[in-house]
Design a protein around this motif. Structure first.
Motif, PDB file in Angstrom:
ATOM      1  N   ALA A  26     -57.243  -6.686  83.999  1.00 35.88           N
ATOM      2  CA  ALA A  26     -58.253  -5.782  83.457  1.00 35.88           C
ATOM      3  C   ALA A  26     -59.467  -5.802  84.374  1.00 35.88           C
ATOM      4  O   ALA A  26     -59.738  -6.798  85.045  1.00 35.88           O
ATOM      5  N   VAL A  27     -60.197  -4.680  84.402  1.00 36.54           N
ATOM      6  CA  VAL A  27     -61.330  -4.524  85.313  1.00 36.54           C
ATOM      7  C   VAL A  27     -62.558  -4.079  84.526  1.00 36.54           C
ATOM      8  O   VAL A  27     -62.459  -3.280  83.596  1.00 36.54           O
ATOM      9  N   SER A  28     -63.722  -4.608  84.911  1.00 41.05           N
ATOM     10  CA  SER A  28     -64.969  -4.280  84.225  1.00 41.05           C
ATOM     11  C   SER A  28     -66.115  -4.183  85.215  1.00 41.05           C
ATOM     12  O   SER A  28     -66.160  -4.917  86.203  1.00 41.05           O
ATOM     13  N   GLY A  29     -67.048  -3.297  84.930  1.00 34.20           N
ATOM     14  CA  GLY A  29     -68.242  -3.185  85.754  1.00 34.20           C
ATOM     15  C   GLY A  29     -69.353  -4.107  85.308  1.00 34.20           C
ATOM     16  O   GLY A  29     -70.255  -4.421  86.088  1.00 34.20           O
ATOM     17  N   ASP A  30     -69.315  -4.563  84.041  1.00 35.78           N
ATOM     18  CA  ASP A  30     -70.396  -5.388  83.522  1.00 35.78           C
ATOM     19  C   ASP A  30     -69.934  -6.720  82.929  1.00 35.78           C
ATOM     20  O   ASP A  30     -70.761  -7.522  82.482  1.00 35.78           O
ATOM     21  N   GLY A  31     -68.633  -6.961  82.906  1.00 37.07           N
ATOM     22  CA  GLY A  31     -68.123  -8.200  82.341  1.00 37.07           C
ATOM     23  C   GLY A  31     -67.973  -8.177  80.841  1.00 37.07           C
ATOM     24  O   GLY A  31     -67.569  -9.175  80.241  1.00 37.07           O
ATOM     25  N   LEU A  32     -68.262  -7.048  80.209  1.00 40.42           N
ATOM     26  CA  LEU A  32     -68.184  -6.936  78.749  1.00 40.42           C
ATOM     27  C   LEU A  32     -67.127  -5.935  78.303  1.00 40.42           C
ATOM     28  O   LEU A  32     -66.347  -6.219  77.397  1.00 40.42           O
ATOM     29  N   LYS A  33     -67.104  -4.777  78.923  1.00 42.11           N
ATOM     30  CA  LYS A  33     -66.138  -3.736  78.557  1.00 42.11           C
ATOM     31  C   LYS A  33     -65.096  -3.629  79.666  1.00 42.11           C
ATOM     32  O   LYS A  33     -65.436  -3.322  80.808  1.00 42.11           O
ATOM     33  N   PHE A  34     -63.841  -3.868  79.304  1.00 40.65           N
ATOM     34  CA  PHE A  34     -62.772  -3.929  80.292  1.00 40.65           C
ATOM     35  C   PHE A  34     -61.774  -2.789  80.104  1.00 40.65           C
ATOM     36  O   PHE A  34     -61.492  -2.376  78.979  1.00 40.65           O
ATOM     37  N   THR A  35     -61.231  -2.318  81.209  1.00 41.33           N
ATOM     38  CA  THR A  35     -60.141  -1.353  81.212  1.00 41.33           C
ATOM     39  C   THR A  35     -58.876  -2.070  81.674  1.00 41.33           C
ATOM     40  O   THR A  35     -58.856  -2.657  82.763  1.00 41.33           O
ATOM     41  N   THR A  36     -57.845  -2.043  80.857  1.00 38.55           N
ATOM     42  CA  THR A  36     -56.605  -2.756  81.191  1.00 38.55           C
ATOM     43  C   THR A  36     -55.669  -1.878  81.999  1.00 38.55           C
ATOM     44  O   THR A  36     -55.586  -0.667  81.778  1.00 38.55           O
ATOM     45  N   GLU A  37     -54.972  -2.476  82.928  1.00 42.49           N
ATOM     46  CA  GLU A  37     -53.954  -1.755  83.675  1.00 42.49           C
ATOM     47  C   GLU A  37     -52.690  -1.652  82.816  1.00 42.49           C
ATOM     48  O   GLU A  37     -52.438  -2.511  81.964  1.00 42.49           O
ATOM     49  N   PRO A  38     -51.873  -0.609  83.019  1.00 43.29           N
ATOM     50  CA  PRO A  38     -50.791  -0.317  82.072  1.00 43.29           C
ATOM     51  C   PRO A  38     -49.614  -1.272  82.119  1.00 43.29           C
ATOM     52  O   PRO A  38     -48.853  -1.352  81.158  1.00 43.29           O
ATOM     53  N   ARG A  39     -49.445  -2.012  83.216  1.00 48.36           N
ATOM     54  CA  ARG A  39     -48.286  -2.899  83.341  1.00 48.36           C
ATOM     55  C   ARG A  39     -48.752  -4.314  83.672  1.00 48.36           C
ATOM     56  O   ARG A  39     -49.766  -4.498  84.347  1.00 48.36           O
ATOM     57  N   PRO A  40     -48.009  -5.332  83.216  1.00 46.48           N
ATOM     58  CA  PRO A  40     -48.379  -6.703  83.573  1.00 46.48           C
ATOM     59  C   PRO A  40     -48.205  -6.944  85.064  1.00 46.48           C
ATOM     60  O   PRO A  40     -47.446  -6.243  85.739  1.00 46.48           O
ATOM     61  N   VAL A  41     -48.915  -7.957  85.570  1.00 46.57           N
ATOM     62  CA  VAL A  41     -48.842  -8.261  87.001  1.00 46.57           C
ATOM     63  C   VAL A  41     -48.066  -9.549  87.276  1.00 46.57           C
ATOM     64  O   VAL A  41     -47.584  -9.762  88.393  1.00 46.57           O
ATOM     65  N   LEU A  42     -47.926 -10.407  86.269  1.00 49.78           N
ATOM     66  CA  LEU A  42     -47.172 -11.651  86.432  1.00 49.78           C
ATOM     67  C   LEU A  42     -46.387 -11.879  85.148  1.00 49.78           C
ATOM     68  O   LEU A  42     -46.963 -11.974  84.071  1.00 49.78           O
ATOM     69  N   PHE A  43     -45.051 -11.952  85.279  1.00 48.95           N
ATOM     70  CA  PHE A  43     -44.212 -11.921  84.079  1.00 48.95           C
ATOM     71  C   PHE A  43     -42.828 -12.486  84.405  1.00 48.95           C
ATOM     72  O   PHE A  43     -42.449 -12.606  85.572  1.00 48.95           O
ATOM     73  N   PRO A  44     -42.031 -12.832  83.377  1.00 50.31           N
ATOM     74  CA  PRO A  44     -40.662 -13.276  83.622  1.00 50.31           C
ATOM     75  C   PRO A  44     -39.855 -12.141  84.261  1.00 50.31           C
ATOM     76  O   PRO A  44     -39.919 -10.998  83.806  1.00 50.31           O
ATOM     77  N   ALA A  45     -39.115 -12.458  85.307  1.00 46.80           N
ATOM     78  CA  ALA A  45     -38.362 -11.432  86.027  1.00 46.80           C
ATOM     79  C   ALA A  45     -37.031 -12.024  86.484  1.00 46.80           C
ATOM     80  O   ALA A  45     -36.755 -13.211  86.294  1.00 46.80           O
ATOM     81  N   GLU A  46     -36.213 -11.186  87.089  1.00 42.76           N
ATOM     82  CA  GLU A  46     -34.934 -11.649  87.644  1.00 42.76           C
ATOM     83  C   GLU A  46     -35.209 -12.304  88.993  1.00 42.76           C
ATOM     84  O   GLU A  46     -34.913 -11.758  90.059  1.00 42.76           O
ATOM     85  N   ASP A  47     -35.797 -13.484  88.953  1.00 42.65           N
ATOM     86  CA  ASP A  47     -36.135 -14.187  90.183  1.00 42.65           C
ATOM     87  C   ASP A  47     -35.789 -15.665  90.025  1.00 42.65           C
ATOM     88  O   ASP A  47     -35.204 -16.079  89.018  1.00 42.65           O
TER      89      ASP A  47
END
Length: 275
Positions: A26-47
């Protein structure tokens, strides 16, 4: 401000540990209100880490930045919750990235040591403030990492990826800080965000779990509640505890901090940003 956060899906059995966790950005300009990205970045995978991360997932991210700009995240690899109601294994995992979105998993930071699959979570890489940013720092030529929750342990590294835990004369993990009877950290001392080096000492923010009021815990805090404490270690010797707060500096107070899976109340620190 870029924030790595843990999210759980809704397919669990309504018990702590029965859901699958993934780490989002998630990203924020002020540290209070965040916008989340639509997909996870670190997760269980076929690895090659699937056996450690499925079906419990990736949890508890602690983010650090290396001197060359590489990001290092330590996190909990949790293999799941069995139908019979028992927890399976968990351990500390480590991954690196250049952009916070694409991560390379390295498995346990303790690979090659007797502690690669020890059921310990939570790790905090020692950093210092450099031009407004917290950057991993060396003491006595090495990087340092506090980890653990039943006690605080310590490890060192030359490259921020491969870590060697400190041990005592008995070969067991060296315990540099323990729980305290009668205080807010009677049950657990779980390390929080990156420890910060200052010329007065190393400040470690950690999460303390209370024991039972009137028996072994702090009577002013609910049984089993998580509050945040601070400990000070020697600036030249990361293994030497100097002092710590007797009272938490941050504790559950609001209604939404006392509901959900942890009804006793939880304020739990994992990240630290300099403004």
């Amino acid at each position: 401000i870029h924030l790595l956060y843990r999210a759980e899906d809704d397919r669990g059995a309504n018990k702590i540990g029965s859901y699958t966790s993934r780490i989002g950005l998630a990203v924020s300009g002020d540290g209070l209100k965040f916008t989340t990205e639509p997909r996870p970045v670190l997760f269980p995978a076929e690895d090659n880490q699937k056996e450690f991360e499925w079906s419990g997932g990736c949890e508890d991210p602690r983010l650090a930045e290396g001197p060359d700009g590489t990001y290092i995240v330590t996190y909990t690899q949790y293999s799941g919750f069995e139908p019979v109601g028992r927890f399976r294994a968990w351990r500390i995992g480590l991954a690196t990235s250049r952009d916070l979105r694409t991560w390379t998993k390295h498995g346990s930071p303790f690979e090659g040591t007797p502690f690669s699959e020890t059921q310990i979570k939570s790790a905090s890489i020692l950093s210092r403030l450099v031009n407004g940013r917290l950057v991993a720092t060396r003491i006595n030529g090495r990087y340092w990492m506090y980890f653990g929750e039943l006690a605080v342990n310590l490890a060192h590294s030359d490259d921020l990826v491969h870590w060697t835990p400190l041990t005592g004369s008995d070969g067991k993990l060296l315990e540099v800080m323990l729980t305290r009877r009668g205080f807010f950290d009677a049950s657990l001392v779980e390390v929080g965000p990156p420890a910060v080096w200052t010329d007065q000492g190393i400040v470690l923010i950690y999460n303390g779990k209370n024991g039972r009021k009137g028996i072994d815990g702090d009577p002013a805090i609910e049984d089993g509640a998580y509050s945040c404490g601070q400990a000070l270690f020697d600036a030249k010797d990361p293994a030497r505890l100097v002092t710590r707060l007797d009272q938490p500096f941050f504790r559950p107070e609001l209604t939404w901090e006392k509901t959900g899976q942890y009804t006793a109340g939880t304020t739990f620190a994992e990240g630290l940003v300099h403004f």
